[in-house]
Structure formats: structure tokens, C-alpha cells
Design an enzyme around this catalytic site. Sequence first.
Site, mmCIF file in Angstrom:
data_model
loop_
_atom_site.group_PDB
_atom_site.id
_atom_site.type_symbol
_atom_site.label_atom_id
_atom_site.label_comp_id
_atom_site.label_asym_id
_atom_site.label_seq_id
_atom_site.Cartn_x
_atom_site.Cartn_y
_atom_site.Cartn_z
ATOM 1 C CB ALA A 124 -0.912 -0.029 1.221
ATOM 2 C CG ASN A 192 1.563 -6.768 6.694
ATOM 3 O OD1 ASN A 192 2.229 -7.731 7.028
ATOM 4 N ND2 ASN A 192 0.267 -6.672 6.948
ATOM 5 C CG HIS A 221 0.742 3.909 4.349
ATOM 6 N ND1 HIS A 221 0.751 3.442 5.646
ATOM 7 C CD2 HIS A 221 -0.081 3.085 3.664
ATOM 8 C CE1 HIS A 221 -0.027 2.384 5.739
ATOM 9 N NE2 HIS A 221 -0.558 2.153 4.551
HETATM 10 N N1 LIG Z 1 1.874 -6.003 2.214
HETATM 11 C C1 LIG Z 1 0.913 -5.096 2.375
HETATM 12 O O1 LIG Z 1 1.046 -3.936 2.019
HETATM 13 C C2 LIG Z 1 -0.387 -5.521 2.986
HETATM 14 C C3 LIG Z 1 -1.486 -4.653 2.935
HETATM 15 C C4 LIG Z 1 -2.682 -5.085 3.474
HETATM 16 C C5 LIG Z 1 -2.761 -6.326 4.094
HETATM 17 N N2 LIG Z 1 -1.668 -7.121 4.171
HETATM 18 C C6 LIG Z 1 -1.709 -8.439 4.830
HETATM 19 O O2 LIG Z 1 -2.104 -9.413 3.875
HETATM 20 C C7 LIG Z 1 -2.839 -10.447 4.546
HETATM 21 C C8 LIG Z 1 -4.203 -10.607 3.861
HETATM 22 O O3 LIG Z 1 -4.926 -9.402 3.984
HETATM 23 P P1 LIG Z 1 -6.506 -9.359 3.779
HETATM 24 O O4 LIG Z 1 -6.917 -7.949 3.892
HETATM 25 O O5 LIG Z 1 -6.881 -10.160 2.597
HETATM 26 O O6 LIG Z 1 -6.987 -10.128 5.110
HETATM 27 P P2 LIG Z 1 -8.423 -10.781 5.374
HETATM 28 O O7 LIG Z 1 -8.518 -10.882 6.853
HETATM 29 O O8 LIG Z 1 -9.465 -10.069 4.617
HETATM 30 O O9 LIG Z 1 -8.264 -12.242 4.753
HETATM 31 C C9 LIG Z 1 -7.356 -13.193 5.243
HETATM 32 C C10 LIG Z 1 -7.956 -14.581 4.980
HETATM 33 O O10 LIG Z 1 -6.954 -15.556 5.269
HETATM 34 C C11 LIG Z 1 -7.550 -16.607 6.014
HETATM 35 N N3 LIG Z 1 -6.485 -17.239 6.818
HETATM 36 C C12 LIG Z 1 -5.890 -16.764 7.931
HETATM 37 N N4 LIG Z 1 -4.919 -17.611 8.334
HETATM 38 C C13 LIG Z 1 -4.911 -18.646 7.457
HETATM 39 C C14 LIG Z 1 -4.132 -19.839 7.338
HETATM 40 N N5 LIG Z 1 -3.178 -20.144 8.215
HETATM 41 N N6 LIG Z 1 -4.397 -20.674 6.308
HETATM 42 C C15 LIG Z 1 -5.373 -20.384 5.418
HETATM 43 N N7 LIG Z 1 -6.139 -19.275 5.486
HETATM 44 C C16 LIG Z 1 -5.908 -18.416 6.495
HETATM 45 C C17 LIG Z 1 -8.658 -15.965 6.828
HETATM 46 O O11 LIG Z 1 -9.661 -16.917 7.175
HETATM 47 C C18 LIG Z 1 -9.166 -14.894 5.849
HETATM 48 O O12 LIG Z 1 -10.218 -15.387 5.030
HETATM 49 C C19 LIG Z 1 -2.958 -10.013 6.013
HETATM 50 O O13 LIG Z 1 -1.943 -10.621 6.780
HETATM 51 C C20 LIG Z 1 -2.735 -8.517 5.944
HETATM 52 O O14 LIG Z 1 -2.214 -7.998 7.153
HETATM 53 C C21 LIG Z 1 -0.491 -6.754 3.607
#
Ligand SMILES: NC(=O)c1ccc[n+]([C@@H]2O[C@H](COP(=O)([O-])OP(=O)(O)OC[C@H]3O[C@@H](n4cnc5c(N)ncnc54)[C@H](O)[C@@H]3O)[C@@H](O)[C@H]2O)c1
Length: 270
Positions: A124, A192, A221
Site C-alpha cells: 500500500a 506490513n 502512509h
Molecule cells: N503487504 C501489504 O502492504 C499488505 C497490505 C494489506 C494487508 N496485508 C496483509 O495481507 C494479509 C491478507 O490481507 P486481507 O486484507 O486479505 O486479510 P483478510 O482478513 O481479509 O483475509 C485473510 C484470509 O486468510 C484466512 N487465513 C488466515 N490464516 C490462514 C491460514 N493459516 N491458512 C489459510 N487461510 C488463512 C482468513 O480466514 C481470511 O479469510 C494479512 O496478513 C494482511 O495484514 C499486507
Amino acid sequence: MPLKVGLVGCGAIGAEIAKAIDTGVIDADLVAVCDHNPATAKALIESLQHKPVKSRLEDLVTLSDVVVEAASQKAVPAIARAVLVKGKKLMIMSVGALASPELFQEVKNLAKEHDSRVYIPSGAISGLDALKSASIGTIRKVSLTTTKNPSGLKGAPYILEKKIDLDALTGPTLIFEGSAAEAVKAFPANVNVAATLYLAAGGSDVRVVVVADPNIHVNRHEIVVEGDFGRISTRVENVPSPRNPRTSYLAALSAIATLRSIMEAVKIGT
Ligand SMILES: NC(=O)c1ccc[n+]([C@@H]2O[C@H](COP(=O)([O-])OP(=O)(O)OC[C@H]3O[C@@H](n4cnc5c(N)ncnc54)[C@H](O)[C@@H]3O)[C@@H](O)[C@H]2O)c1
């Protein structure tokens, strides 16, 4: 041959990636998905024209050329090990997990040993391209100030531990200040990008400030980098994902762009 993609985590980011593959925005086949919550995986599969199978992690790895982790920081070690020992490519969204130097080293070693690749999208934020170039020289300062609506910070370990009443805030309030490693533990679903900055800066310390502002409806950000090259200052105002206010829509787009770039003959940008 289109790239075969396996998706772990069918939430806000996972669903956008799946939709992009399904509609041809990415020239790839989504072959398998898995999610902790079977109903979430089922709902995603039902929404798609070209239906992937719902499978366990081990089978998903076998079926895929590249596995996308879009689940949680906790999930990263097991997913990374399962994918990399099989020599498959891995894209990590829950980058906060890699703020652990031990895990980052293990992931690098596994990727080298098994001739694999690990992709970490910019997420992001903007400015990572210039930061990577700048980090070839000396960097003196990297800072990140993240401002979110309190609703996007609800449930974070730091908020619970410090018993911060987010509903009582009436204006911009400094909630947290610390290193990238401290920030990703305090707010595992929010910053993240702090870990991404830390890794792109070659391990230079990143000072992270988190502000909650009830009057803001974007995820902002602001990044400042200073070094021998000069100074970078960037500011992104992200639209929160409608499915998950903690996640910015740009993070999902960044994942889609990274997947596309894996197959591109010409790579643009650092
Ligand atoms: N790199 C970046 O800039 C950035 C930005 C936003 C979010 N993220 C991260 O990316 C990830 C996904 O974000 P999101 O918004 O889609 O989250 P979300 O909560 O909408 O979706 C995550 C999904 O993963 C599933 N899950 C959790 N642990 C699991 C496992 N061990 N095995 C299988 N499924 C599992 C959950 O049930 C959920 O459906 C999060 O960790 C979030 O913090 C990163």
C-alpha cells in the site's frame, strides 16, 4: 503456458487476486485455493467463472507454479517452508512476518537452496523503487507515519494491551511510536508496509508512527528517506478495501501487478 497460481487466504486481497485472474487481468490459471474458514473459500470459488479446487496446503503447492500467501503473519512460516522446499515460487503479503531476521534468513536460504523465488509486493505504499536504489548507497533515516481511521485499528494487539479507547478519540491522536519490528507485532494487520520498507532499506532502522484520526477515511502512509542520494518524501492516501478496512485497495492491486510482472519479458522500475 499460463502460470498456475495457488491462493492461501481468500479474504480481501485474495478475492481481488482471484477476480483479476478470473477476468483475464492476469494471464494465469487459479488452480487451487485454501482458507482457514471453509465458508470463505467456498464463497470465493462460487463467485468465479473458472473454478479452482479447494485443497489442503500440501496439495495446493503440488498443483501450483506460484503460491500467493494472503492469509496472516502467523501463517507465513509454514506456507513458506511448504512452498520453497518444493522449488515453487512464493508471493508474501503478510510481510510483517519477515521483520523477524531469523525467519527472513531461513526464507532466503530455502529459496536459494531450492532455486526458487520469493516476491514481496510494494503493497500500500509508494517510493519503494527509489528506496531500493538509494539503499545501494548510505541511508541515514527511514520513517513511516501511518494515519488510519480508528475502525481500521480495532482489535490490534497493541490497542487491546494498552486498553486504548478508540471510540473516545475526537481528533488525530498519536497511538504508537517504535521500530518496524515492534510495529508489526503491535499492529500485525495494519503496518506490513513497515516491514516492506525495512527489507527494502537493507535492514536500516525504520521509525514507525501510527496515528488514529476519526475524521480521516483513507489509509494514509507518509514516508521520508534521507541518505547520500538526497531525500525522498512520499504520501499515499489509500481507499480502504470495502471487505476489510484495515487493508488498502492499493495493496491488492500491488499483488496483482507483481503477479503480472513474474511473466513479463520487460521489467520496468528498480
Ligand atoms: N503487504 C501489504 O502492504 C499488505 C497490505 C494489506 C494487508 N496485508 C496483509 O495481507 C494479509 C491478507 O490481507 P486481507 O486484507 O486479505 O486479510 P483478510 O482478513 O481479509 O483475509 C485473510 C484470509 O486468510 C484466512 N487465513 C488466515 N490464516 C490462514 C491460514 N493459516 N491458512 C489459510 N487461510 C488463512 C482468513 O480466514 C481470511 O479469510 C494479512 O496478513 C494482511 O495484514 C499486507
